[in-house]
Design a protein around this motif. Structure first.
Motif, mmCIF file in Angstrom:
data_model
loop_
_atom_site.group_PDB
_atom_site.id
_atom_site.type_symbol
_atom_site.label_atom_id
_atom_site.label_comp_id
_atom_site.label_asym_id
_atom_site.label_seq_id
_atom_site.Cartn_x
_atom_site.Cartn_y
_atom_site.Cartn_z
ATOM 1 N N UNK A 97 15.498 9.796 4.992
ATOM 2 C CA UNK A 97 14.213 9.135 4.725
ATOM 3 C C UNK A 97 14.196 8.567 3.314
ATOM 4 N N UNK A 98 13.637 7.371 3.201
ATOM 5 C CA UNK A 98 13.567 6.682 1.917
ATOM 6 C C UNK A 98 12.112 6.285 1.657
ATOM 7 N N UNK A 99 11.615 6.610 0.467
ATOM 8 C CA UNK A 99 10.242 6.294 0.077
ATOM 9 C C UNK A 99 10.282 5.425 -1.181
ATOM 10 N N UNK A 100 9.287 4.543 -1.316
ATOM 11 C CA UNK A 100 9.330 3.664 -2.473
ATOM 12 C C UNK A 100 8.005 3.038 -2.828
ATOM 13 N N UNK A 101 7.955 2.480 -4.031
ATOM 14 C CA UNK A 101 6.833 1.701 -4.533
ATOM 15 C C UNK A 101 7.397 0.392 -5.067
ATOM 16 N N UNK A 102 6.662 -0.719 -4.825
ATOM 17 C CA UNK A 102 7.183 -2.026 -5.228
ATOM 18 C C UNK A 102 6.072 -2.976 -5.634
ATOM 19 N N UNK A 103 6.360 -3.785 -6.648
ATOM 20 C CA UNK A 103 5.504 -4.891 -7.043
ATOM 21 C C UNK A 103 6.265 -6.191 -6.871
ATOM 22 N N UNK A 104 5.583 -7.209 -6.345
ATOM 23 C CA UNK A 104 6.234 -8.490 -6.069
ATOM 24 C C UNK A 104 5.327 -9.634 -6.496
ATOM 25 N N UNK A 105 5.903 -10.674 -7.082
ATOM 26 C CA UNK A 105 5.149 -11.861 -7.470
ATOM 27 C C UNK A 105 5.900 -13.115 -7.072
ATOM 28 N N UNK A 131 0.808 -12.271 -4.822
ATOM 29 C CA UNK A 131 1.415 -11.045 -5.317
ATOM 30 C C UNK A 131 1.147 -9.897 -4.369
ATOM 31 N N UNK A 132 2.083 -8.945 -4.307
ATOM 32 C CA UNK A 132 1.970 -7.775 -3.430
ATOM 33 C C UNK A 132 2.247 -6.514 -4.234
ATOM 34 N N UNK A 133 1.466 -5.474 -3.990
ATOM 35 C CA UNK A 133 1.709 -4.147 -4.554
ATOM 36 C C UNK A 133 1.688 -3.172 -3.389
ATOM 37 N N UNK A 134 2.842 -2.606 -3.049
ATOM 38 C CA UNK A 134 2.969 -1.875 -1.795
ATOM 39 C C UNK A 134 3.715 -0.560 -1.952
ATOM 40 N N UNK A 135 3.492 0.326 -0.971
ATOM 41 C CA UNK A 135 4.296 1.517 -0.784
ATOM 42 C C UNK A 135 5.211 1.312 0.409
ATOM 43 N N UNK A 136 6.354 2.006 0.426
ATOM 44 C CA UNK A 136 7.342 1.839 1.487
ATOM 45 C C UNK A 136 7.737 3.184 2.076
ATOM 46 N N UNK A 137 8.020 3.167 3.372
ATOM 47 C CA UNK A 137 8.642 4.306 4.059
ATOM 48 C C UNK A 137 9.762 3.736 4.917
ATOM 49 N N UNK A 151 -0.052 -2.240 1.564
ATOM 50 C CA UNK A 151 -0.748 -2.107 0.299
ATOM 51 C C UNK A 151 -1.708 -3.246 0.051
ATOM 52 N N UNK A 152 -1.833 -3.654 -1.198
ATOM 53 C CA UNK A 152 -2.762 -4.700 -1.602
ATOM 54 C C UNK A 152 -2.060 -6.016 -1.859
#
Length: 255
Positions: A97-105, A131-137, A151-152
């Protein structure tokens, strides 16, 4: 008699010398057992930064807002085009399992228009950026990662209306709209610190009433004066190819 005695003594000497001859033989060489096979396991943990590019489309519907009759439909159009941008984030892996947080523009050029049956103007929409601010699974099979995200989101919109006869701008509006996003992607690690993947994202932006102001090209639309209110609804769909560079989580080995 002497010959028989000599033969007996020779035979006895041969028997007694046999153990010594065997002891003089070289010892059997030692052969080391072969090392067990090692399977390389790709580790997705660590910080990463990358670039992306692709295309998208936004479905937009305009409704003219009046205090008397409420809203009157002016039609819909799809604003389509290309986008390029970057992302940065952090992932940590536990078993598969891989978990993450990411910001994108991203910079974007999603544009489209339609002619309003109500005003006779050409209504044009354009998304300049998002822009995106998200969590990942995600779930990893060695160097292959399949993930979902949510996310948002924030989108920069520009609206313009043009006179059909002259092509001159009649009025305009700009907005920054917040919403929510969900997405999914697949990523392939092709080197210890590099990966490439494909991602799809959908942005939910709902509807919002925007005030338009005149562009100064017509006497009935003075510069900066409010001309009308439009309720504009929109959703965005985006497809991206992404390349990431990761550090802080080298490949490990498992027997």
């Amino acid at each position: 008699m002497n010959k028989i005695l000599f033969s007996a003594i020779s035979a006895m000497a041969l028997v007694l010398s046999a153990p010594a001859s065997a002891a003089d033989l070289a010892a059997r060489p030692y052969t080391k057992a072969p090392a067990p096979a090692v399977a390389a396991i790709y580790d997705w943990s660590g910080f990463y930064i990358g670039i992306n590019g692709g295309g998208g489309t936004s479905h937009k519907c305009w409704d003219f807002v009046t205090p008397v009759t409420g809203v009157l439909g002016e039609g819909c159009h799809n604003a389509t085009g290309g986008t390029v941008g970057g992302q940065a984030g952090y992932r940590w892996q536990s078993a598969n399992w891989v978990f993450g947080l990411e910001g994108q523009g991203n910079w974007a050029d999603f544009s489209g228009d339609n002619v309003s049956p109500l005003t006779g103007l050409r209504d044009r929409s354009k998304i300049n950026a998002f822009g995106l601010l998200t969590g990942q699974v995600g779930y990893a099979w060695n160097n292959v990662l399949l993930y979902v995200k949510g996310g948002g989101a924030v989108v920069g919109d520009r609206y313009r209306s043009y006179d059909l006869a002259t092509g001159l701008e009649f009025d305009r509006a700009n907005e920054t709209r917040w919403g929510a996003t969900v997405g999914a992607g697949i990523e392939f690690g092709f080197a210890p610190n590099w990966s490439v993947g494909f991602e799809y994202d959908h942005i939910f932006l709902g509807n919002r009433t925007i005030n338009f102001t005149g562009s100064g090209n017509f006497g009935i639309a003075p510069l900066g004066v409010v001309t009308r209110s439009e309720r504009i609804s929109q959703d965005v769909d985006i497809g991206l190819i992404r390349v990431n560079y990761r550090w802080g989580g080298p490949a490990i080995a498992r027997y």
